[in-house]
Motif scaffolding. Sequence first.
Motif, PDB file in Angstrom:
ATOM      1  N   ASP A 671      36.036  36.046  30.396  1.00  0.00           N
ATOM      2  CA  ASP A 671      35.153  36.368  31.823  1.00  0.00           C
ATOM      3  C   ASP A 671      33.990  35.770  31.437  1.00  0.00           C
ATOM      4  OD1 ASP A 671      33.277  38.210  30.513  1.00  0.00           O
ATOM      5  OD2 ASP A 671      34.874  39.561  30.520  1.00  0.00           O
ATOM      6  N   PRO A 674      28.368  39.651  30.751  1.00  0.00           N
ATOM      7  CA  PRO A 674      27.244  39.958  29.913  1.00  0.00           C
ATOM      8  C   PRO A 674      27.540  39.881  28.398  1.00  0.00           C
ATOM      9  CG  PRO A 674      28.079  42.152  30.658  1.00  0.00           C
ATOM     10  CD  PRO A 674      28.885  40.898  31.331  1.00  0.00           C
ATOM     11  N   GLY A 675      28.868  39.812  28.006  1.00  0.00           N
ATOM     12  CA  GLY A 675      29.204  39.740  26.628  1.00  0.00           C
ATOM     13  C   GLY A 675      29.019  41.060  26.028  1.00  0.00           C
ATOM     14  N   TYR A 705      40.951  51.631  24.676  1.00  0.00           N
ATOM     15  CA  TYR A 705      41.538  52.691  23.739  1.00  0.00           C
ATOM     16  C   TYR A 705      43.040  52.396  23.836  1.00  0.00           C
ATOM     17  CZ  TYR A 705      43.082  57.169  21.626  1.00  0.00           C
ATOM     18  OH  TYR A 705      44.051  58.014  21.176  1.00  0.00           O
TER      19      TYR A 705
HETATM   20  P1  ADP Z   1      35.570  51.631  30.869  1.00  0.00           P
HETATM   21  O1  ADP Z   1      35.880  50.454  31.140  1.00  0.00           O
HETATM   22  O2  ADP Z   1      36.190  52.674  31.598  1.00  0.00           O
HETATM   23  O3  ADP Z   1      34.192  52.157  30.414  1.00  0.00           O
HETATM   24  P2  ADP Z   1      37.017  50.646  28.558  1.00  0.00           P
HETATM   25  O4  ADP Z   1      37.545  51.452  27.371  1.00  0.00           O
HETATM   26  O5  ADP Z   1      37.752  49.851  29.101  1.00  0.00           O
HETATM   27  O6  ADP Z   1      36.613  51.849  29.174  1.00  0.00           O
HETATM   28  O7  ADP Z   1      35.795  50.042  27.916  1.00  0.00           O
HETATM   29  C1  ADP Z   1      34.902  50.359  27.056  1.00  0.00           C
HETATM   30  C2  ADP Z   1      33.677  49.447  27.060  1.00  0.00           C
HETATM   31  O8  ADP Z   1      33.705  48.333  26.773  1.00  0.00           O
HETATM   32  C3  ADP Z   1      32.988  49.517  28.649  1.00  0.00           C
HETATM   33  O9  ADP Z   1      32.413  50.708  28.926  1.00  0.00           O
HETATM   34  C4  ADP Z   1      32.189  48.173  28.534  1.00  0.00           C
HETATM   35  O10 ADP Z   1      30.947  48.716  27.798  1.00  0.00           O
HETATM   36  C5  ADP Z   1      32.582  47.275  27.363  1.00  0.00           C
HETATM   37  N1  ADP Z   1      33.483  46.493  27.901  1.00  0.00           N
HETATM   38  C6  ADP Z   1      35.068  46.391  28.251  1.00  0.00           C
HETATM   39  N2  ADP Z   1      35.184  45.234  28.750  1.00  0.00           N
HETATM   40  C7  ADP Z   1      34.390  44.329  28.807  1.00  0.00           C
HETATM   41  C8  ADP Z   1      33.785  43.092  29.176  1.00  0.00           C
HETATM   42  N3  ADP Z   1      34.694  41.972  29.653  1.00  0.00           N
HETATM   43  N4  ADP Z   1      32.487  42.564  29.460  1.00  0.00           N
HETATM   44  C9  ADP Z   1      31.678  43.512  28.799  1.00  0.00           C
HETATM   45  N5  ADP Z   1      31.629  44.736  28.314  1.00  0.00           N
HETATM   46  C10 ADP Z   1      33.306  45.058  28.242  1.00  0.00           C
END
Ligand code: ADP
Length: 764
Positions: A671, A674-675, A705
Amino acid sequence: MLLKLYVAAVAACAAAAATVVATTTNVPHPAGAAVLVMLGLMLGLTEFLQVRQYRYGGHGASHNLIEGVLAPLIFVASGEVVVLVAALALAVADSARRAAPMKTLFNTAQWGLATAAGALVLNALDPSRTRNGVGIAAVCLAIVTMSLVNYVALHIVLLLAMREQGESPTRSRALSELLGGLIANGAALVTGVALVAAYMWSPWLILLGAAFVIGVDAAGRANASLRADHVRLEGMQKATHALAASIDVSTGLHAFLMETRAGFEVHVAELVLFSERGATVHRCTAAGGAGYAVCIEHHPLAEAVATRLPEATRFAAGDGTTAGAILAGSEHTRVLATPMRSGGTTIGVLFLYDRIGMEGFERGELKIADALAREVVSFLERVTLLQAIDAERNKLADILGNTSDGIFSIESDGTITSWNAGLAAMTGYVAEEVVGTRHFGLLRPRDQHGRDLLFERWADLIDTPGGLPGDVQIVSQSGQTLWLSCSYSRIPETETRREVLVVVARNITQARELERLKDDFVAAVSHELRTPLVPIKGWAQTLLNRGDRLNEDQRRTAVQSILAQAQKLESLVLNILEASRIEAGRTDGDGVADVGGITARIVEDTLASRPDRTLRLRPPSVPANVRGSAVWVERAVSNIVANAIKYSPDDEPVDVVITTEGDDVIVSVTDRGPGIAADAQERIFERFERLEESRKQTGTGLGLYITRRLARAMGGDVTVSSVPGAGSTFLLRLPAAPVAVQPTGRVPEQRIIEERDGNVVRLH
Ligand code: ADP
């Protein structure tokens, strides 16, 4: 060997001297047979009663009046008779004393030589036995000559014996022997002159000599006894001190045996200890470390005497006892054996072999040996007790040192008295830094409400309710905040120690954090579950009430919105269900899944609910099948695709690429969001972990997770690489299945393919 040669040489010299004397001397008035017998008997008595200072293998100076008794003999008898009577009397007396044959031979030979030399001197100076000054001087010189010959012959023997023993003569010993010799020789000189004078008056007066001999013997014995008494008692005191000063069996027994050997003036001191393994023998054969050895060996003598010996007993080789018989077959001739008893059983025997010191004090020695054996027994009991205490202490120290719980003790004035390794690991402060100080405040302890805790004043707090809280917050040396669950035990003061508080602290930081995350999760889930319901209900209501008044586009928007929200709900519910299945350990990943087909369907479904987004899919060039459950693959892929959509701006595309690499199938989702910061790239795969910056988006912190757990359960993994500000790429790597399967799920023909760009299929 050298010693034997020397004895033979002395014997030869004696024989030669006797021949010379026999041919050169001629006494004017030779004594009758009765006088000769009398003199012979007296000579024998003198030799028999002598008090010897045994030294170096049984050779030693004897303090007696032999030269004195020999004086009237050389005065009244001719050369060959003198040598014959002297040799005979000495040989008989030595045999009666049970001296070793070698020793008897040497004694007889050296006194034969001395007598011959004395006779030669007397005959040369006063052949006619005058009664004037010349006669007295000649007798004196003859006696001195005999003493000299005896002194020289004997000291050569002593030196040779010392060499065989590997010892060297000391100045003080030589001096004391010279002094003892001078006194004895002086006494012999006076006795000799007196006996010659008495003989001249009446031959029977020679019997007076017996009184001298017996008197000197008594005095000598008293002196020897006194000296031996002193040496033994001093030895006993040193030996007991050696035991008292040690807590280690080996060092203690070494020092003890060394002192006992020196104190008893014996060749070898041996301690035999019985155990199940056999007899452990501690043997001391010389002063210093080299003369000490410990070994486990068969010890016939100890076995023979152990149970039968009531107290310290002496044995001599060939004395008719079993021990005597065993001794005869060994290198020793005498032994003092002392049993060691503990609670009715014989635990060992102390052996003292071959005395090299003075005779006398025999009975006193036995008592001392018994006392020493008792000392050894109590030493061994004490050491065993100490070892048991030490083992217990070590066990406790091990428990304290290895437990992950923190344990410390603090006195009522705030002084920290102990600090275990567990606590050091938690806090970063090691025991050396804190023990002995009153610096518990360094950890900035606080209670649940953030109030400072003064552990230094625990004595006042302990009786106040909540004064010492169960949960305590501290700050470690590295600045990390930790929560400790503490339990307290108060140990009352004793005579030697002040009152102490023992605190056992368990690190509950993680548990508390998890608790907090769970609370957040519950709040998030209830929010997440309610949020999609609002638009679903709203659109459904609208369609129901005003559906006929909506145009085609409006109806389409309404249904898409309901679909998107329903998908969100479904994904959320599936994630929660999967999470609880994983936590309960119920993962079942059998089967083969077609990654290409599943991913295409997810992309299609996502686009159906989010037609405003661009999702680019590059399908695999070859069939990409993995070993595992299709549901799992779907969950894993849909989580990372959903995140990419959720966390990146609406106008930025998301790329989904499926490739095969070696034996792996890789789904990469990129994607332009914001990274993710480098230090958070691992953390986001943990339960309930959500990054602060993405809090404006709703979520539960379960998606990644679950994705990782499922990927790993299938033998793969999921990782992220990201440049903060430029976007992220999630790589789902799964091991390929060797067999090809028919693609499952909806087939790609159902998708609307709008344009082709190489291998990239753009879907709307
Ligand atoms: P959720 O999306 O329900 O918060 P996830 O376990 O899927 O839980 O993701 C954990 C965290 O990782 C997210 O809350 C986010 O802060 C970060 N994250 C996940 N995927 C991305 C992404 N593609 N870009 C930026 N941050 C991400």
